[in-house]
Design an enzyme around this catalytic site. Structure first.
Site, PDB file in Angstrom:
ATOM      1  N   ASP A  42     -48.987  65.610  29.693  1.00 58.40           N
ATOM      2  CA  ASP A  42     -48.120  64.454  29.435  1.00 58.40           C
ATOM      3  C   ASP A  42     -46.721  64.689  30.000  1.00 58.40           C
ATOM      4  OD1 ASP A  42     -47.257  66.292  27.588  1.00 58.40           O
ATOM      5  OD2 ASP A  42     -47.354  64.955  25.860  1.00 58.40           O
ATOM      6  N   SER A  43     -46.534  65.842  30.645  1.00 60.17           N
ATOM      7  CA  SER A  43     -45.298  66.069  31.398  1.00 60.17           C
ATOM      8  C   SER A  43     -45.142  64.991  32.472  1.00 60.17           C
ATOM      9  CB  SER A  43     -45.317  67.458  32.051  1.00 60.17           C
ATOM     10  OG  SER A  43     -46.509  67.657  32.779  1.00 60.17           O
ATOM     11  N   ASP A  81     -54.011  66.041  27.960  1.00 62.48           N
ATOM     12  CA  ASP A  81     -53.086  66.044  26.825  1.00 62.48           C
ATOM     13  C   ASP A  81     -53.268  64.799  25.976  1.00 62.48           C
ATOM     14  OD1 ASP A  81     -51.464  68.287  26.568  1.00 62.48           O
ATOM     15  OD2 ASP A  81     -50.023  67.600  28.064  1.00 62.48           O
ATOM     16  N   LYS A 110     -55.916  68.553  24.728  1.00 62.69           N
ATOM     17  CA  LYS A 110     -54.899  69.503  24.255  1.00 62.69           C
ATOM     18  C   LYS A 110     -53.979  68.804  23.272  1.00 62.69           C
ATOM     19  CE  LYS A 110     -51.476  71.202  27.040  1.00 62.69           C
ATOM     20  NZ  LYS A 110     -50.221  70.723  26.431  1.00 62.69           N
ATOM     21  N   GLU A 112     -50.476  69.466  20.668  1.00 60.26           N
ATOM     22  CA  GLU A 112     -49.341  70.350  20.407  1.00 60.26           C
ATOM     23  C   GLU A 112     -49.158  70.570  18.912  1.00 60.26           C
ATOM     24  OE1 GLU A 112     -45.751  68.818  22.164  1.00 60.26           O
ATOM     25  OE2 GLU A 112     -46.606  68.800  24.179  1.00 60.26           O
ATOM     26  N   GLU A 176     -45.893  78.055  25.158  1.00 59.64           N
ATOM     27  CA  GLU A 176     -44.772  77.559  25.972  1.00 59.64           C
ATOM     28  C   GLU A 176     -43.457  78.174  25.491  1.00 59.64           C
ATOM     29  OE1 GLU A 176     -44.732  73.390  26.858  1.00 59.64           O
ATOM     30  OE2 GLU A 176     -42.667  73.439  27.575  1.00 59.64           O
TER      31      GLU A 176
END
Ligand code: KIV
Length: 257
Positions: A42-43, A81, A110, A112, A176
């Site tokens: 999602d960057s 993501d 994924k 977070e 990260e």
């Protein structure tokens, strides 16, 4: 035949896992040949859309980019993501993860977070959705992008989160911006691979945003190494094109009907 997941797991303590991001088919096609894991991160929110944070990325945006990436990914494990606000509770997470997998044909999602989302990860895995964890700096929820694991409490919590995520059944964890010695400790302690970004050489693998490493996205952060300057190359190609158009050298007869 070995599954893509067991191939990744088997690399633990043997060889480094190579992971990169892709947001579309053309880049996916190139990196697929060299990667173990291709991540639709999602960057893309900040890299492609200039959003201030990844929090503005929607499920539909992730799905459309992932469909394009899927065309280019033939051999790597493809992870997508789950964007912010798509896994606020277990039923929402399950519904959205199923949609992502169904529409994009990706291999895993994924998410977070640690303790706050244990129950959500548990629900996904119970429903046979393969999950990659993400600990340390969590761009969807953190305001400070400072390295994690300098304080004793933070270290304890991160190690506990990593162990719990492993127990819950995630197949690997992105670390990260995790302090080097903690990344090493986590990597030694758990039996699933850790994939670092700003988390030192001590992880089992490494991930970077492709646009950053090829110099298409001009950011300067400590954990990015620029391996090429594609912006420069595109620029000179476009100048040549412009000059040829203006001087009528292009198109020639062979380019015409
Ligand atoms: O969104 C992303 O690209 C990521 C990687 C940087 C790990 O989560």
């Amino acid at each position: 035949m070995k599954s893509k997941f067991s191939k990744i797991l088997n690399k633990k303590n043997r060889s480094k896992i190579v992971c990169l991001t892709a947001y579309s088919k053309n880049i996916a096609q190139i990196i697929d040949k060299h990667c173990d894991i291709v991540l639709v991160g999602d960057s893309l929110g900040s890299v492609l859309y200039n959003y201030k944070s990844t929090r503005s990325v929607t499920l539909d945006t992730m799905i459309e980019h992932s469909k394009s990436v899927r065309i280019g990914v033939k051999k790597s494990l493809m992870v997508v993501d789950m964007p912010h606000n798509t896994y606020r509770n277990s039923s929402e997470a399950l519904k959205n993860a199923k949609t992502i997998i169904l529409k994009t044909k990706c291999d895993a999602v994924k998410l977070e977070g640690g303790k706050k989302i244990y129950h959500i990860i548990k629900a996904l895995i119970k429903n046979k959705i393969p999950v990659m964890g993400h600990l340390g700096v969590l761009p969807q929820s953190t305001k400070s992008f400072k390295v994690k694991g300098k304080k004793i409490n933070e270290r304890k919590n991160l190690l506990k989160d990593a162990k719990t995520l492993e127990d819950l059944g995630v197949f690997s964890i992105v670390l990260e911006c995790v302090e080097s010695s903690l990344a090493k400790e986590i990597t030694k302690t758990i039996n699933i691979p850790t994939i670092g970004i700003g988390a030192s050489v001590n992880c089992d693998g490494q991930v970077l945003v492709t646009d950053d490493l090829i110099g298409l996205n001009q950011i300067k952060v400590r954990f990015v190494k620029r391996f090429a300057n594609i912006t420069k190359q595109i620029n000179s190609a476009i100048i040549k094109y412009k000059n040829d158009v203006k001087s009528k050298k292009f198109p020639k007869k062979i380019h015409s009907y």
